[in-house]
Design an enzyme around this catalytic site. Sequence first.
Site, mmCIF file in Angstrom:
data_model
loop_
_atom_site.group_PDB
_atom_site.id
_atom_site.type_symbol
_atom_site.label_atom_id
_atom_site.label_comp_id
_atom_site.label_asym_id
_atom_site.label_seq_id
_atom_site.Cartn_x
_atom_site.Cartn_y
_atom_site.Cartn_z
ATOM 1 N N MET A 37 31.536 3.916 54.825
ATOM 2 C CA MET A 37 32.658 3.721 55.749
ATOM 3 C C MET A 37 32.436 4.502 57.043
ATOM 4 O O MET A 37 32.271 5.724 57.021
ATOM 5 C CB MET A 37 33.957 4.149 55.076
ATOM 6 C CG MET A 37 34.268 3.383 53.816
ATOM 7 S SD MET A 37 35.557 4.181 52.817
ATOM 8 C CE MET A 37 34.664 5.587 52.134
ATOM 9 N N TYR A 38 32.459 3.791 58.156
ATOM 10 C CA TYR A 38 32.209 4.404 59.457
ATOM 11 C C TYR A 38 33.255 5.479 59.752
ATOM 12 O O TYR A 38 34.453 5.287 59.525
ATOM 13 C CB TYR A 38 32.213 3.334 60.553
ATOM 14 C CG TYR A 38 31.935 3.872 61.929
ATOM 15 C CD1 TYR A 38 30.769 4.583 62.187
ATOM 16 C CD2 TYR A 38 32.840 3.679 62.973
ATOM 17 C CE1 TYR A 38 30.508 5.083 63.461
ATOM 18 C CE2 TYR A 38 32.587 4.173 64.246
ATOM 19 C CZ TYR A 38 31.422 4.885 64.478
ATOM 20 O OH TYR A 38 31.173 5.385 65.734
ATOM 21 N N HIS A 195 36.614 -3.727 57.140
ATOM 22 C CA HIS A 195 36.093 -5.015 57.607
ATOM 23 C C HIS A 195 35.459 -5.830 56.491
ATOM 24 O O HIS A 195 34.873 -5.294 55.560
ATOM 25 C CB HIS A 195 35.092 -4.782 58.745
ATOM 26 C CG HIS A 195 35.760 -4.370 60.017
ATOM 27 N ND1 HIS A 195 35.898 -3.046 60.363
ATOM 28 C CD2 HIS A 195 36.345 -5.095 60.995
ATOM 29 C CE1 HIS A 195 36.548 -2.979 61.529
ATOM 30 N NE2 HIS A 195 36.821 -4.205 61.931
ATOM 31 N N ALA A 228 32.730 -5.039 45.060
ATOM 32 C CA ALA A 228 33.494 -4.196 45.977
ATOM 33 C C ALA A 228 34.823 -4.870 46.296
ATOM 34 O O ALA A 228 34.870 -6.072 46.524
ATOM 35 C CB ALA A 228 32.711 -3.966 47.262
ATOM 36 N N GLY A 229 35.884 -4.075 46.312
ATOM 37 C CA GLY A 229 37.177 -4.621 46.731
ATOM 38 C C GLY A 229 38.234 -4.587 45.653
ATOM 39 O O GLY A 229 38.136 -5.286 44.653
ATOM 40 N N GLY A 230 39.243 -3.745 45.835
ATOM 41 C CA GLY A 230 40.375 -3.713 44.915
ATOM 42 C C GLY A 230 40.178 -2.826 43.705
ATOM 43 O O GLY A 230 40.978 -2.891 42.760
#
EC number: 1.13.12.16
Length: 377
Positions: A37-38, A195, A228-230
């Site tokens: 994560m940036y 994103h 990835a995600g949730g």
Amino acid sequence: MHFPGHSSKEESAQAALTKLNSWFPTTKNPVIISAPMYLIANGTLAAEVSKAGGIGFVAGGSDFRPGSSHLTALSTELASVRSRLGLTDRPLTPLPGIGVGLILTHTISVPYVTDTVLPILIEHSPQAVWLFANDPDFESSSEPGAKGTAKQIIEALHASGFVLFFQVGTVKDARKAVADGADVIVAQGIDAGGHQLATGSGIVSLVPEVRDMLDREFKEREVVVVAAGGVADGRGVVGALGLGAEGVVLGTRFTVAVEASTPEFRRKVILETNDGGLNTVKSHFHDQINSNTIWHNVYDGRAVRNASYDDHAAGVPFEENHQKFKEAASSGDNSRAVTWSGTAVGLIKDQKPAGDIVRELREEAKERIKKIQAFAA
């Protein structure tokens, strides 16, 4: 690329379990991965994830032009990883369980990757590189393998021995990424924070369909899928494994890790937000209000719903809304600032060291698997 050996029989057994374990011998199953994560995923965070048996990614940014502050920051953070892992006096030893994430959507910048980023990677020796958000217009208008295309970057990184992760949101994009040479597909569902592809699906359908496609169309390749995600706890980890993932990526959970570079006000937002399906929003609006223009419109992002988005939903003209945003920022009022977050935000209730997060996720997952096995007894 050669990796450090192991001192225990347990670690040796781990290394033989999966392809991911063989590439990253210091990992323990289930493999937990912290996202790059940036402005959040720094070297200290990545190192602590690695030390706990996971894979930690350092954010490498998106501006790869000579002299870019992103390049300077990347070199600094990788040096920090080496120090944190106690390898400062072993500069030729690869950084075990460490990767770097690169955002490819800045089309002016991507042709420089192999000239500017690659030397930094070779100098510091992470094991993996994670690519995301190549610009589809740039890809389609370039000759196959032209400088800055995903294929050219992957080939150059492979030639230097790095394992290549590629983040996708659809089966179509997964197919292209593997055809370009990716080793690991990061199948990102739309529950993810930050994103992502503007059009996609959740990991419940995405991960198994990507896995089936790979088994059918790339039988000769050993391509790994990670989800990835949730996901924010051990239950989500087990669910992702059941869908066919070999490892699980978490982003929002690590934004409140003690070591993360997350500002205090954003930590507070994450810890106080619940019911993520209602209180996070996936939209192009977040980049628009941030005046972030590098993202192609095939990408949007998910963030916590705030005053700026509420005004947008109520029909407040953008110019007026943006003025409120700028005035709030200049006065120190963070109520309109964008806080990227996935829908699992309601499951995150505390701040902990990154290593503890990895170990707890792994143990929670193992306990959940034992309970599930009882159903089949």
